[in-house]
Design an enzyme around this catalytic site. Structure first.
Site, PDB file in Angstrom:
ATOM      1  N   CYS A 191      50.580  28.435 -10.059  1.00 45.62           N
ATOM      2  CA  CYS A 191      49.761  29.295  -9.206  1.00 45.62           C
ATOM      3  C   CYS A 191      50.289  30.713  -9.354  1.00 45.62           C
ATOM      4  O   CYS A 191      51.455  30.899  -9.683  1.00 45.62           O
ATOM      5  CB  CYS A 191      49.899  28.833  -7.754  1.00 45.62           C
ATOM      6  SG  CYS A 191      48.756  29.662  -6.638  1.00 45.62           S
ATOM      7  N   CYS A 205      50.246  33.040  -6.809  1.00 39.41           N
ATOM      8  CA  CYS A 205      50.515  33.729  -5.532  1.00 39.41           C
ATOM      9  C   CYS A 205      51.977  34.146  -5.345  1.00 39.41           C
ATOM     10  O   CYS A 205      52.258  35.099  -4.624  1.00 39.41           O
ATOM     11  CB  CYS A 205      50.028  32.919  -4.351  1.00 39.41           C
ATOM     12  SG  CYS A 205      50.954  31.399  -4.087  1.00 39.41           S
ATOM     13  N   CYS A 253      46.165  33.721  -5.030  1.00 36.76           N
ATOM     14  CA  CYS A 253      46.499  32.695  -6.013  1.00 36.76           C
ATOM     15  C   CYS A 253      45.882  32.992  -7.377  1.00 36.76           C
ATOM     16  O   CYS A 253      46.208  32.345  -8.368  1.00 36.76           O
ATOM     17  CB  CYS A 253      46.028  31.332  -5.512  1.00 36.76           C
ATOM     18  SG  CYS A 253      46.826  30.872  -3.960  1.00 36.76           S
ATOM     19  N   LYS A 283      43.174  20.777  -1.414  1.00 35.58           N
ATOM     20  CA  LYS A 283      44.115  21.640  -0.701  1.00 35.58           C
ATOM     21  C   LYS A 283      43.320  22.448   0.327  1.00 35.58           C
ATOM     22  O   LYS A 283      42.444  23.238  -0.027  1.00 35.58           O
ATOM     23  CB  LYS A 283      44.805  22.568  -1.699  1.00 35.58           C
ATOM     24  CG  LYS A 283      45.782  23.538  -1.049  1.00 35.58           C
ATOM     25  CD  LYS A 283      46.514  24.332  -2.112  1.00 35.58           C
ATOM     26  CE  LYS A 283      47.474  25.328  -1.507  1.00 35.58           C
ATOM     27  NZ  LYS A 283      48.164  26.111  -2.525  1.00 35.58           N
ATOM     28  N   ARG A 323      42.686  33.059   1.989  1.00 39.44           N
ATOM     29  CA  ARG A 323      42.372  32.183   0.858  1.00 39.44           C
ATOM     30  C   ARG A 323      41.073  31.386   1.076  1.00 39.44           C
ATOM     31  O   ARG A 323      40.871  30.348   0.453  1.00 39.44           O
ATOM     32  CB  ARG A 323      43.534  31.208   0.642  1.00 39.44           C
ATOM     33  CG  ARG A 323      44.908  31.865   0.467  1.00 39.44           C
ATOM     34  CD  ARG A 323      45.868  30.937  -0.266  1.00 39.44           C
ATOM     35  NE  ARG A 323      47.274  31.245  -0.066  1.00 39.44           N
ATOM     36  CZ  ARG A 323      47.910  32.256  -0.643  1.00 39.44           C
ATOM     37  NH1 ARG A 323      47.271  33.091  -1.434  1.00 39.44           N
ATOM     38  NH2 ARG A 323      49.207  32.436  -0.409  1.00 39.44           N
ATOM     39  N   GLU A 369      35.961  17.135  -4.976  1.00 37.26           N
ATOM     40  CA  GLU A 369      36.970  17.862  -5.780  1.00 37.26           C
ATOM     41  C   GLU A 369      37.965  16.898  -6.425  1.00 37.26           C
ATOM     42  O   GLU A 369      38.378  17.102  -7.564  1.00 37.26           O
ATOM     43  CB  GLU A 369      37.753  18.836  -4.886  1.00 37.26           C
ATOM     44  CG  GLU A 369      36.933  20.026  -4.436  1.00 37.26           C
ATOM     45  CD  GLU A 369      37.353  21.312  -5.131  1.00 37.26           C
ATOM     46  OE1 GLU A 369      38.137  21.245  -6.094  1.00 37.26           O
ATOM     47  OE2 GLU A 369      36.888  22.376  -4.686  1.00 37.26           O
ATOM     48  N   LYS A 399      46.530  17.750   0.513  1.00 40.86           N
ATOM     49  CA  LYS A 399      47.491  18.633   1.164  1.00 40.86           C
ATOM     50  C   LYS A 399      46.825  19.425   2.277  1.00 40.86           C
ATOM     51  O   LYS A 399      45.766  19.993   2.019  1.00 40.86           O
ATOM     52  CB  LYS A 399      48.039  19.577   0.099  1.00 40.86           C
ATOM     53  CG  LYS A 399      48.962  20.639   0.606  1.00 40.86           C
ATOM     54  CD  LYS A 399      49.345  21.556  -0.520  1.00 40.86           C
ATOM     55  CE  LYS A 399      50.113  22.721   0.089  1.00 40.86           C
ATOM     56  NZ  LYS A 399      50.295  23.813  -0.812  1.00 40.86           N
ATOM     57  N   SER A 437      55.102  22.445   4.755  1.00 41.01           N
ATOM     58  CA  SER A 437      56.150  23.143   5.507  1.00 41.01           C
ATOM     59  C   SER A 437      55.953  23.104   7.022  1.00 41.01           C
ATOM     60  O   SER A 437      56.890  22.852   7.773  1.00 41.01           O
ATOM     61  CB  SER A 437      56.230  24.594   5.023  1.00 41.01           C
ATOM     62  OG  SER A 437      54.973  25.237   5.161  1.00 41.01           O
TER      63      SER A 437
HETATM   64  C1  PBG Z   1      51.064  28.088  -3.548  1.00 39.58           C
HETATM   65  C2  PBG Z   1      51.482  26.999  -2.641  1.00 39.58           C
HETATM   66  C3  PBG Z   1      51.481  26.964  -1.233  1.00 39.58           C
HETATM   67  C4  PBG Z   1      52.064  25.760  -0.887  1.00 39.58           C
HETATM   68  C5  PBG Z   1      52.338  25.072  -2.050  1.00 39.58           C
HETATM   69  N1  PBG Z   1      51.959  25.846  -3.132  1.00 39.58           N
HETATM   70  C6  PBG Z   1      51.110  27.971  -0.240  1.00 39.58           C
HETATM   71  C7  PBG Z   1      49.733  28.398  -0.026  1.00 39.58           C
HETATM   72  O1  PBG Z   1      48.779  27.948  -0.652  1.00 39.58           O
HETATM   73  O2  PBG Z   1      49.577  29.271   0.811  1.00 39.58           O
HETATM   74  C8  PBG Z   1      52.305  25.306   0.525  1.00 39.58           C
HETATM   75  C9  PBG Z   1      53.448  24.382   0.683  1.00 39.58           C
HETATM   76  C10 PBG Z   1      53.907  24.188   2.074  1.00 39.58           C
HETATM   77  O3  PBG Z   1      53.410  24.765   3.055  1.00 39.58           O
HETATM   78  O4  PBG Z   1      54.863  23.406   2.210  1.00 39.58           O
HETATM   79  N2  PBG Z   1      49.712  28.192  -3.787  1.00 39.58           N
END
Ligand code: PBG
Length: 322
Positions: free
Chosen positions: A116, A118, A126, A195, A217, A233, A248, A274
């Site tokens: 990615c 970002c 991204c 996602k 996003r 998707e 996710k 996270s």
């Molecule tokens: C990057 C990415 C993100 C996460 C994984 N890859 C952040 C986002 O899309 O903002 C999030 C992982 C997490 O919150 O543990 N694109």
């Protein structure tokens, strides 16, 4: 009528008849790599998680091996950002170096790399941005080209799977073609297929500093209430060549995991993100939850829903508990 409690009578009967089980062989542990030397930076929003320079990561890997954790998802965290995320295409970038280190430590470690832009763009999106009229839009197809090049760099360094997380259309197809055209046929793709535009990535953004400076996003990540699009998707990513598909966040989206597991045969990874980690940690720090029981219950739920793989910051602790 069966007397249901007959099956709950003893540990042995409960063990015999339970179907969802948590196994550390199914874990992937996210790791944050930074440039420099002798640094292990605590991430305050993710208690117990760190950003490592490679010399320190080397020691950490020994410990992870001892506890039986063998699968890693690598994120690069860098200061060197620009509008095009050029850093991502440099040869000796931190992620490629981390991959080499991990493979040098143990050839059997499996390495996944986040694909990615970002983490490398100064605007934090991204993908590449361009102006259209007076609007900023994401240049989908140009972005996919860069993602393909990035995946090839990681694959040449030894990565086993590219993990595209940019939510660009046809990113899996583009990356598959780039890998195949560069003699990386054996490198797989674990796609962040479904996602969602989630509030639960908050702590990660503090870890990597990838928050978009303008807008958000919402033109590429899935709206929280679009379950059907998520299923579409996932199917499309499988058609484009994804070896593993991902949902996710995990716990808020168990319905998507379950539906996908019934419809498709590809292995499903669930990313326990996270914010999902941080909220348990916070409650544990207050003394409100039994950490081990809570986490193992949660992991069991993810498996019961139909996921095969669990990506979690809790992998290390959970591997010690199992
Ligand atoms: C990057 C990415 C993100 C996460 C994984 N890859 C952040 C986002 O899309 O903002 C999030 C992982 C997490 O919150 O543990 N694109």
């Amino acid at each position: 009528m069966p007397r249901s409690r007959r099956l709950r009578r003893s540990d042995q009967i409960r063990g015999l008849t339970g179907s969802a089980s948590v196994n550390k062989a199914n874990f992937i542990y996210p790791l944050f790599a930074i440039e420099g030397k002798s640094k292990k930076e605590a991430i305050s929003s993710l208690p117990g998680q760190y950003r490592y320079t490679l010399d320190i990561l080397k020691t950490e890997l020994k410990e992870l091996k001892e506890i039986g954790l063998n699968n890693f998802l690598i994120f690069g965290v860098v200061d060197n950002k620009d509008q095009k995320g050029s850093y991502a295409l440099t040869k000796n970038q931190i992620v490629a170096e981390a991959v080499k280190l991990i493979k040098d430590t143990d050839q059997n470690f499996l390495v996944f790399t986040d694909i990615c832009l970002c983490g490398y763009t100064d605007h934090g999106h991204c993908g590449l941005i361009k102006e259209k009229g007076n609007q900023l839009v994401i240049d989908n197809d140009e972005t996919v080209k860069l993602l393909g090049e990035m995946a090839v760099i990681h694959a040449k360094a030894g990565a086993d799977f590219a993990a595209p997380s940019a939510m660009m259309d046809f990113q899996v197809k583009g990356i598959r073609a780039a890998l195949d055209n560069n003699t990386c046929e054996d490198t797989g793709i674990m796609s962040y297929s479904a996602k969602f535009l989630s509030a639960f990535y908050g702590p990660f953004r503090e870890a990597t500093g990838n928050t978009p400076k303008i807008s958000d996003r919402s033109t590429y990540q899935l709206p929280v209430n679009h379950g059907k699009q998520a299923i579409t998707e996932i199917g499309q990513d499988i058609d484009e060549g994804a070896d593993i598909v991902m949902v996710k966040p995990a716990v808020m989206y168990l319905d998507i995991i379950n539906e996908a597991s019934k419809r498709y045969n590809a292995p499903i990874a669930a990313y326990h993100v996270s914010g999902e980690y941080a909220m348990i940690k916070a409650a544990v720090q207050k003394g409100w939850l039994d950490e081990k029981r809570a986490v193992l219950e949660l992991f069991t739920s993810i498996k019961r829903a139909g996921a095969d793989i669990i990506i979690s910051y809790y992998s290390k602790e959970a591997a010690k508990w199992l």
